[in-house]
Design a protein around this motif. Structure first.
Motif, PDB file in Angstrom:
ATOM      1  N   GLY A   1     -23.650   0.020 -24.540  1.00  0.00           N
ATOM      2  CA  GLY A   1     -22.314  -0.456 -25.474  1.00  0.00           C
ATOM      3  C   GLY A   1     -21.171   0.388 -24.453  1.00  0.00           C
ATOM      4  O   GLY A   1     -20.347  -0.214 -24.299  1.00  0.00           O
ATOM      5  N   TYR A   2     -21.562   1.923 -24.267  1.00  0.00           N
ATOM      6  CA  TYR A   2     -20.599   2.619 -23.577  1.00  0.00           C
ATOM      7  C   TYR A   2     -20.488   2.118 -22.088  1.00  0.00           C
ATOM      8  O   TYR A   2     -19.058   2.223 -21.527  1.00  0.00           O
TER       9      TYR A   2
ATOM     10  N   ARG B   1     -12.205  -0.521 -20.755  1.00  0.00           N
ATOM     11  CA  ARG B   1     -11.740  -0.551 -22.098  1.00  0.00           C
ATOM     12  C   ARG B   1     -11.490   1.017 -22.638  1.00  0.00           C
ATOM     13  O   ARG B   1     -12.191   1.425 -23.499  1.00  0.00           O
ATOM     14  N   TYR B   2     -10.896   1.707 -21.691  1.00  0.00           N
ATOM     15  CA  TYR B   2     -10.700   3.134 -21.976  1.00  0.00           C
ATOM     16  C   TYR B   2      -8.927   3.513 -21.790  1.00  0.00           C
ATOM     17  O   TYR B   2      -8.794   2.812 -20.795  1.00  0.00           O
TER      18      TYR B   2
ATOM     19  N   TYR C   1     -15.490  10.816 -21.451  1.00  0.00           N
ATOM     20  CA  TYR C   1     -16.064  11.232 -22.620  1.00  0.00           C
ATOM     21  C   TYR C   1     -17.368  10.020 -22.793  1.00  0.00           C
ATOM     22  O   TYR C   1     -18.469  10.172 -23.147  1.00  0.00           O
ATOM     23  N   TYR C   2     -16.845   8.889 -22.330  1.00  0.00           N
ATOM     24  CA  TYR C   2     -17.889   7.725 -22.413  1.00  0.00           C
ATOM     25  C   TYR C   2     -19.002   7.900 -21.465  1.00  0.00           C
ATOM     26  O   TYR C   2     -20.290   7.727 -21.741  1.00  0.00           O
TER      27      TYR C   2
ATOM     28  N   VAL D   1     -21.273  10.860 -23.189  1.00  0.00           N
ATOM     29  CA  VAL D   1     -22.316  10.417 -24.110  1.00  0.00           C
ATOM     30  C   VAL D   1     -23.304   9.451 -23.506  1.00  0.00           C
ATOM     31  O   VAL D   1     -24.435   9.538 -24.190  1.00  0.00           O
ATOM     32  N   ALA D   2     -23.105   8.475 -22.642  1.00  0.00           N
ATOM     33  CA  ALA D   2     -24.207   7.478 -21.748  1.00  0.00           C
ATOM     34  C   ALA D   2     -25.150   8.331 -21.193  1.00  0.00           C
ATOM     35  O   ALA D   2     -26.221   8.297 -21.315  1.00  0.00           O
ATOM     36  N   TYR D   3     -24.542   9.661 -20.503  1.00  0.00           N
ATOM     37  CA  TYR D   3     -25.613  10.471 -19.858  1.00  0.00           C
ATOM     38  C   TYR D   3     -26.284  11.294 -21.035  1.00  0.00           C
ATOM     39  O   TYR D   3     -27.582  11.257 -20.568  1.00  0.00           O
ATOM     40  N   ARG D   4     -25.941  11.627 -21.989  1.00  0.00           N
ATOM     41  CA  ARG D   4     -26.746  12.487 -23.091  1.00  0.00           C
ATOM     42  C   ARG D   4     -27.701  11.438 -23.573  1.00  0.00           C
ATOM     43  O   ARG D   4     -28.865  11.604 -23.762  1.00  0.00           O
ATOM     44  N   LYS D   5     -27.273  10.309 -23.737  1.00  0.00           N
ATOM     45  CA  LYS D   5     -28.305   9.200 -24.353  1.00  0.00           C
ATOM     46  C   LYS D   5     -29.521   8.883 -23.352  1.00  0.00           C
ATOM     47  O   LYS D   5     -30.264   8.754 -23.774  1.00  0.00           O
ATOM     48  N   ALA D   6     -29.020   8.781 -22.183  1.00  0.00           N
ATOM     49  CA  ALA D   6     -30.124   8.506 -21.173  1.00  0.00           C
ATOM     50  C   ALA D   6     -30.777   9.642 -20.807  1.00  0.00           C
ATOM     51  O   ALA D   6     -32.249   9.648 -20.709  1.00  0.00           O
TER      52      ALA D   6
END
Length: 364
Positions: A156-157, A165-166, A174-175, A178-183
């Protein structure tokens, strides 16, 4: 212990003896009745006497009586064999709860006991196989669910970034963050899953050396002190400082794997015991075991969850695990590693403290 063969021999002689006594008794009774004129079927018996004589008739009657006595005296064993046969047929149809009563101490009794043991082991084996299949299915289901959540978030991010879309570069970063932390969470989950499957299915190899538990835990506490302090907590090790060589708590173990166990326990204490502000590790020897207790003073584990916390993918609080990045495999991995070393791990929790106790056999 009476043997079946001796029972058969006794059955033969008893039947023969009874047949001889009965046939001679019948011959004597027939003679008495014949001379008294009260013998039934006297004409037929007189004809047999004239054709064959007395003794051949007595022998034929004796053989018939012998067969009858054998059947009568062996009826109990025959019925027992038929019962064993029926039980085995029922077991062959999958009715493994069926048992054969052990009525004797001879070979038939041994056979019945062996059949019961075989049925019990077969039932246990089938139950283990069923549980293994169920465990694999649950593992696939849990892995699919737990991997889908961070993957969906990452997708999604990244889609936001791909479609521009930012609003500005701050939101873009920020996106990305977040994507890096999820990874990172996804990477931890895959690594934990890989290590868990290796340990659970006996593929984890231990490189054993003699290890001083006090030194290992002391070094680990030093390495993790900064991590613990960042969470607003303190960590302290209590054990036999400056012990003599005979009093040192030495274990024959894989140091890297033991470090993984205590890293998991300390990380768990940091994530869920912050309110207690400190972690105590207490080490001592007990009944040939090195016993290490990792204690935190935060929120207790609910009693309903305590028996299951070492199960894979079990989380006491799903939402908190999502926030802290837990995979639900850390404690399961710790238990498997402890058991591979011939030890054990257990947990207790009440309003005052939560304690994880690790036991590893001493080498000295």
């Amino acid at each position: 212990m009476r043997r079946l063969r001796w029972k058969l021999i006794w059955l033969f002689f008893i039947s023969a003896g009874l047949a001889a006594i009965t046939s001679l008794g019948l011959a004597f009774l027939a003679g008495v009745l014949y001379y008294s004129g009260r013998l039934p079927f006297s004409g037929m018996l007189y004809l047999l006497h004239e054709l064959f004589g007395v003794w051949p008739v007595v022998w034929v009657v004796g053989v018939i009586l012998f067969i009858i006595y054998v059947l009568i005296l062996s009826m109990r064993q025959i019925r027992y064999i038929e019962q064993i046969e029926r039980s085995v047929q029922q077991m062959s149809l999958g009715q493994l709860d069926q048992t054969v009563p052990v009525r004797t101490r001879d070979e038939l009794g041994k056979l019945a006991a062996s059949i019961n043991r075989m049925a019990s082991r077969l039932k246990a084996s089938m139950e283990e196989e069923r549980q293994a299949v169920q465990a694999k299915q649950e593992l696939v289901t849990n892995v699919s669910h737990d991997l889908r959540t961070p993957l969906t978030s990452i997708k999604g991010y990244l889609q936001y970034i791909h479609e521009n879309r930012y609003k500005d570069e701050v939101e873009l970063m920020y996106y990305v963050d977040v994507a890096y932390r999820k990874a990172q969470r996804l990477d931890r989950m895959v690594n934990d899953l890989f290590e868990y499957t290796r340990a659970a299915y006996g593929q984890l190899k231990l490189n054993r050396t003699q290890i001083d538990m006090m030194e290992l835990l002391g070094q680990l506490c030093t390495e993790m002190r900064m991590y613990v302090r960042e969470a607003g907590m303190e960590i302290a090790l209590h054990g036999p400082q400056g012990a003599s060589p005979a009093e040192r708590l030495l274990v024959w173990a894989d140091g890297d794997k033991l470090v993984r166990v205590f890293e998991n326990l300390i990380s768990n204490a940091v994530q869920y015991g912050k309110e207690g502000k400190r972690i105590d590790i207490r080490l001592h020897g007990e009944n040939g075991m090195a016993v290490a207790r990792v204690i935190n003073y935060g929120e207790p584990i609910p009693a309903r969850d305590l028996p299951y916390i070492f199960d894979r993918f079990h989380r006491v609080d799903k939402s908190r695990s999502e926030q802290t990045g837990g995979t639900g495999l850390g404690l399961a991995i710790a238990r498997n590693i402890a058991e591979l070393h011939g030890g054990a791990i257990e947990a207790s929790s009440d309003a005052s403290e939560t304690c994880f106790t690790v036991r590893i056999p001493l080498s000295n």
